[in-house]
Design an enzyme around this catalytic site. Structure first.
Site, PDB file in Angstrom:
ATOM      1  N   TYR A   1       0.823  -1.214   0.000  1.00 26.81           N
ATOM      2  CA  TYR A   1       0.000   0.000   0.000  1.00 26.81           C
ATOM      3  C   TYR A   1       0.855   1.262   0.000  1.00 26.81           C
ATOM      4  CZ  TYR A   1      -4.194  -2.769   0.895  1.00 26.81           C
ATOM      5  OH  TYR A   1      -5.231  -3.667   0.796  1.00 26.81           O
TER       6      TYR A   1
ATOM      7  N   LYS B   1       3.181 -15.224   1.754  1.00 32.20           N
ATOM      8  CA  LYS B   1       3.120 -15.899   0.458  1.00 32.20           C
ATOM      9  C   LYS B   1       4.565 -16.220   0.105  1.00 32.20           C
ATOM     10  CE  LYS B   1       0.770 -17.191  -3.215  1.00 32.20           C
ATOM     11  NZ  LYS B   1       0.042 -18.463  -3.195  1.00 32.20           N
TER      12      LYS B   1
ATOM     13  N   ASP C   1      -3.445 -17.874   0.572  1.00 35.42           N
ATOM     14  CA  ASP C   1      -4.565 -18.540  -0.115  1.00 35.42           C
ATOM     15  C   ASP C   1      -5.101 -19.697   0.725  1.00 35.42           C
ATOM     16  OD1 ASP C   1      -2.019 -19.524  -0.558  1.00 35.42           O
ATOM     17  OD2 ASP C   1      -2.395 -20.225  -2.587  1.00 35.42           O
TER      18      ASP C   1
ATOM     19  N   ASP D   1      -5.817  -6.910   5.244  1.00 33.90           N
ATOM     20  CA  ASP D   1      -6.991  -6.160   4.808  1.00 33.90           C
ATOM     21  C   ASP D   1      -8.082  -7.127   4.353  1.00 33.90           C
ATOM     22  OD1 ASP D   1      -8.627  -4.142   3.997  1.00 33.90           O
ATOM     23  OD2 ASP D   1      -7.367  -3.406   2.369  1.00 33.90           O
TER      24      ASP D   1
ATOM     25  N   ASP E   1     -11.571  -8.842   6.732  1.00 30.74           N
ATOM     26  CA  ASP E   1     -12.963  -8.743   6.289  1.00 30.74           C
ATOM     27  C   ASP E   1     -13.604 -10.125   6.229  1.00 30.74           C
ATOM     28  OD1 ASP E   1     -12.917  -6.021   6.091  1.00 30.74           O
ATOM     29  OD2 ASP E   1     -13.706  -5.953   4.049  1.00 30.74           O
TER      30      ASP E   1
END
Ligand code: NAD
Length: 371
Positions: free
Chosen positions: A146, A196, A228, A252, A256
């Protein structure tokens, strides 16, 4: 005995922000009367409300109030009225991101709890969440993709190219890992770190660094998941997670997902913390996980629980008032167990009552005790 005084910057913001903030302030007033704690609230505009009043989403007066406070209690910002402004002048980007940056709020802690009597609100199969989905997501908030440079869209010979850069310094990984391990120590002593590492160099450094930090916390059981796989395992075996540590982008998304597993956005609080002040406390900003809900703003039906639970997180992490925080958490839980519901979590069931925002506030106040 003199009561302790804590300064709190109160930024209600837009949409349902002011409605739910009003209930959180009532709860903090009750805290003041039950415990030896006094608050000095400095209420200031932020987001769209600040654009309307002072022409900018984060006015100088608001920033100053935050600088002079022990913590920020934030409502939510944004809404259709300000959607067509240039991106950097919009409420979220113009207020939230600068606040995080200004105060170095690098750690986002989002507890996702599925209350036993709200299991029906979770879209996940009942038998998977029943009996305790209670996860704390610790997300790195000021680094990663980000914020890395270069970040741009540019014209090249074959057309446009978009570039985002993922950068993590080992020191950034270390400090967020310490927050996560410390949190795990106060909970179930289980930490799952997300990366990852099979594809990204960032992931390799992330995993290696988390392993190094783990040596300081021999009591915490650490495991690693690729992002994943983590997205799948959270749905498959949600109760087995305790603390989840993730880089900015993955946190992020996964936070959620966790909010959704818990079922109801209106119940979920969030905190963004800066450096440890050395006494186990942090400067922090506390806010509901949801947004300003323009679709129900002004109707008096918003769920105030997330804002109230955010105030409890503030008492815990920034003000060190653990007993008062427990009192709020227990009162919210008791109100829910007793069937008190705002419309977002209401279903026709025996012994449940559909309440307005202020009635929900009343039902929580009634259940707060000093023991
Ligand atoms: P939202 O979270 O505001 O709303 C999503 C849905 O959840 C809506 O149906 C809403 O009514 C419901 N909801 C959310 N909180 C609730 C509560 N406390 N009680 C009952 N229902 C609740 O997300 P959105 O609709 O995508 O965004 C609306 C605005 O909020 C946008 O302008 C967005 O930019 C902004 N936003 C702000 C923040 C923030 O201030 N931190 C975060 C997310 C979105």
């Amino acid at each position: 005995m003199e009561k302790q005084v804590h300064r709190v910057a109160v930024l209600p913001g837009d949409g349902i922000g002011p409605e739910v903030m009003f209930q959180a302030l009532r709860v903090l007033d009750k805290v003041s009367s039950l415990f030896e704690i006094n608050f000095e609230f400095d209420q200031q505009p932020v987001g769209g409300a600040a654009i309307d009043e002072l022409g900018t989403p984060l006015p100088e007066v608001t920033l100053k109030a935050c600088e002079q406070s022990d913590a920020i209690l934030f409502g939510s910002v944004g809404g259709p009225k300000w959607e067509n402004l240039p991106p950097d002048e919009q409420p979220e980007r113009g207020a939230l991101l600068p606040l995080r940056k200004h105060f170095g709020l690098f750690a986002n802690l989002r507890p996702s709890v599925c209350f036993p009597s709200l299991v029906h609100a979770s879209p996940v199969r009942r038998d998977l969440v029943e009996g305790g989905f209670d996860v704390l997501c610790v997300r790195e908030l000021t680094g990663g993709i980000y914020f890395g440079a270069p970040k741009e869209i540019r014209e090249e010979e074959n057309g446009k190219v978009a570039i985002d850069t993922m950068v993590y310094h080992q020191s950034e990984i270390e400090r967020i890992a310490h927050v996560a391990f410390n949190a795990a120590m106060t909970r179930g002593k289980k930490l799952t770190s997300i990366d990852k590492a099979n594809v990204l160099r960032n992931g390799i450094l992330w995993r290696e660094t988390v392993e190094l930090v783990a040596a300081d916390y021999p009591d915490v059981q650490l495991d690693h998941l690729y992002v994943d796989n983590a997205a799948m395992q959270l749905i498959r075996r949600p109760r087995e997670f305790d603390v989840v540590l993730a880089p900015n982008l993955f946190g992020d998304i996964l936070s959620d997902e966790m909010a959704m597993i818990a079922g109801s956005l209106g119940m979920l609080a969030s905190s963004s913390l800066g450096e440890n002040k050395g006494n186990g406390l942090y400067y922090g900003m506390y806010e509901p996980s949801g947004g300003s809900a323009p679709d129900i703003a002004g109707e008096g039906i918003a769920n105030p629980c997330a804002q109230i639970l955010s105030a409890a997180l503030m008492l815990r992490y920034s003000l060190g008032c653990h007993q008062a925080a427990d009192s709020i958490d227990n009162a919210v839980r008791a109100a829910i167990d007793d069937g008190m519901r705002t419309s977002d979590i209401f279903t026709e069931e025996p012994n449940t009552h559909k309440l307005t925002t202020s009635q929900m506030g009343d039902s929580i106040l009634e259940r707060m005790t000093s023991s």
